[in-house]
Design a protein around this motif. Structure first.
Motif, mmCIF file in Angstrom:
data_model
loop_
_atom_site.group_PDB
_atom_site.id
_atom_site.type_symbol
_atom_site.label_atom_id
_atom_site.label_comp_id
_atom_site.label_asym_id
_atom_site.label_seq_id
_atom_site.Cartn_x
_atom_site.Cartn_y
_atom_site.Cartn_z
ATOM 1 N N THR A 16 41.946 44.370 45.461
ATOM 2 C CA THR A 16 41.767 42.927 45.572
ATOM 3 C C THR A 16 42.923 42.254 46.295
ATOM 4 O OG1 THR A 16 42.863 42.477 43.464
ATOM 5 C CG2 THR A 16 40.469 42.873 43.403
ATOM 6 N N ALA A 17 44.020 42.953 46.481
ATOM 7 C CA ALA A 17 45.235 42.436 47.116
ATOM 8 C C ALA A 17 45.920 41.381 46.255
ATOM 9 C CB ALA A 17 44.956 41.883 48.518
ATOM 10 N N ASP A 18 45.527 41.264 45.011
ATOM 11 C CA ASP A 18 46.181 40.340 44.094
ATOM 12 C C ASP A 18 47.361 41.048 43.435
ATOM 13 O OD1 ASP A 18 44.318 38.319 44.568
ATOM 14 O OD2 ASP A 18 42.984 39.063 42.996
ATOM 15 N N GLN A 19 48.471 40.352 43.318
ATOM 16 C CA GLN A 19 49.639 40.955 42.688
ATOM 17 C C GLN A 19 49.383 41.280 41.223
ATOM 18 O OE1 GLN A 19 52.992 38.403 43.375
ATOM 19 N NE2 GLN A 19 53.152 38.990 45.518
ATOM 20 N N GLU A 20 48.469 40.584 40.602
ATOM 21 C CA GLU A 20 48.177 40.816 39.184
ATOM 22 C C GLU A 20 47.055 41.825 38.972
ATOM 23 O OE1 GLU A 20 48.090 37.445 40.398
ATOM 24 O OE2 GLU A 20 50.231 37.300 40.024
ATOM 25 N N GLN A 21 46.651 42.535 40.015
ATOM 26 C CA GLN A 21 45.575 43.508 39.864
ATOM 27 C C GLN A 21 45.952 44.491 38.763
ATOM 28 O OE1 GLN A 21 43.993 45.039 43.454
ATOM 29 N NE2 GLN A 21 42.723 46.535 42.448
ATOM 30 N N LEU A 22 45.106 44.586 37.757
ATOM 31 C CA LEU A 22 45.433 45.362 36.562
ATOM 32 C C LEU A 22 45.035 46.833 36.654
ATOM 33 C CD1 LEU A 22 44.380 42.753 33.852
ATOM 34 C CD2 LEU A 22 46.676 43.222 34.740
ATOM 35 N N GLU A 23 44.169 47.154 37.578
ATOM 36 C CA GLU A 23 43.621 48.506 37.569
ATOM 37 C C GLU A 23 44.243 49.450 38.586
ATOM 38 O OE1 GLU A 23 39.772 47.936 40.402
ATOM 39 O OE2 GLU A 23 39.528 47.386 38.319
ATOM 40 N N ASP A 24 45.449 49.166 39.064
ATOM 41 C CA ASP A 24 46.098 50.081 40.006
ATOM 42 C C ASP A 24 46.365 51.422 39.326
ATOM 43 O OD1 ASP A 24 46.127 48.263 42.051
ATOM 44 O OD2 ASP A 24 48.222 47.709 41.815
ATOM 45 N N PRO A 25 45.736 52.485 39.801
ATOM 46 C CA PRO A 25 45.988 53.796 39.194
ATOM 47 C C PRO A 25 47.369 54.322 39.579
ATOM 48 C CG PRO A 25 44.455 53.991 41.022
ATOM 49 C CD PRO A 25 44.728 52.527 40.842
ATOM 50 N N GLU A 26 47.847 55.264 38.802
ATOM 51 C CA GLU A 26 49.175 55.843 39.054
ATOM 52 C C GLU A 26 49.278 56.459 40.439
ATOM 53 O OE1 GLU A 26 51.047 58.298 36.096
ATOM 54 O OE2 GLU A 26 50.015 57.224 34.486
ATOM 55 N N TRP A 27 48.204 57.050 40.933
ATOM 56 C CA TRP A 27 48.267 57.739 42.217
ATOM 57 C C TRP A 27 48.507 56.780 43.381
ATOM 58 C CZ3 TRP A 27 44.144 56.140 45.149
ATOM 59 C CH2 TRP A 27 42.966 55.808 44.496
ATOM 60 N N ALA A 60 43.291 49.068 55.019
ATOM 61 C CA ALA A 60 42.380 48.542 54.004
ATOM 62 C C ALA A 60 42.559 47.030 53.928
ATOM 63 C CB ALA A 60 42.677 49.173 52.644
ATOM 64 N N ASN A 61 41.429 46.338 53.843
ATOM 65 C CA ASN A 61 41.404 44.893 53.672
ATOM 66 C C ASN A 61 41.045 44.557 52.232
ATOM 67 O OD1 ASN A 61 41.731 44.030 56.538
ATOM 68 N ND2 ASN A 61 39.856 45.228 56.771
ATOM 69 N N ARG A 62 41.259 43.320 51.856
ATOM 70 C CA ARG A 62 40.837 42.861 50.523
ATOM 71 C C ARG A 62 39.381 43.247 50.291
ATOM 72 N NH1 ARG A 62 43.950 38.554 48.232
ATOM 73 N NH2 ARG A 62 45.548 37.879 49.699
ATOM 74 N N PRO A 76 40.780 54.571 52.598
ATOM 75 C CA PRO A 76 39.992 53.395 52.246
ATOM 76 C C PRO A 76 38.520 53.576 52.608
ATOM 77 C CG PRO A 76 41.086 53.000 54.322
ATOM 78 C CD PRO A 76 41.495 54.382 53.859
ATOM 79 N N SER A 77 37.686 52.758 51.991
ATOM 80 C CA SER A 77 36.261 52.738 52.297
ATOM 81 C C SER A 77 35.767 51.303 52.215
ATOM 82 C CB SER A 77 35.488 53.611 51.305
ATOM 83 O OG SER A 77 34.097 53.518 51.532
ATOM 84 N N LYS A 78 34.952 50.912 53.171
ATOM 85 C CA LYS A 78 34.335 49.586 53.119
ATOM 86 C C LYS A 78 33.378 49.543 51.926
ATOM 87 C CE LYS A 78 36.426 47.905 56.581
ATOM 88 N NZ LYS A 78 37.590 47.101 56.234
ATOM 89 N N PRO A 79 33.263 48.373 51.281
ATOM 90 C CA PRO A 79 32.445 48.277 50.065
ATOM 91 C C PRO A 79 31.001 48.720 50.251
ATOM 92 C CG PRO A 79 33.746 46.286 50.359
ATOM 93 C CD PRO A 79 33.926 47.117 51.593
#
Length: 92
Positions: A16-27, A60-62, A76-79
């Protein structure tokens, strides 16, 4: 002859490109620390995520999905392509 692709389970998340994105995986955090992935235009509405792959840099874009493949590769992959290609797997 015809061939069918083998079923493969991958890890991915929608960026999402949001700094508060909660689901960033460790990898992805590890890839950022190791320079495999990096931000450009950080802090602007045009922020992008550049991912170094064997085929060159991918941007990768938002809203794009970031995938970790079966060998740990990241791309990356387009939605629309992601949603046509992958179904969500329930974790056990």
């Amino acid at each position: 002859m015809k061939y069918q692709k083998k079923p493969v389970v991958i890890e991915a998340f929608k960026w999402t490109a949001d700094q508060e994105q909660l689901e960033d995986p460790e990898w992805i955090i590890k890839a950022l620390k190791n320079g495999i992935a990096a931000f450009i235009y950080e802090g602007t509405p045009n922020v992008k995520l550049v991912i170094k792959t064997l085929e060159g840099d991918h941007i990768a874009n938002r809203g794009d999905y970031i995938i970790q493949g079966v060998h740990g590769e990241i791309y990356p992959s387009k939605p629309d392509i992601f949603e046509e290609t992958y179904d969500r797997v329930e974790e056990k």
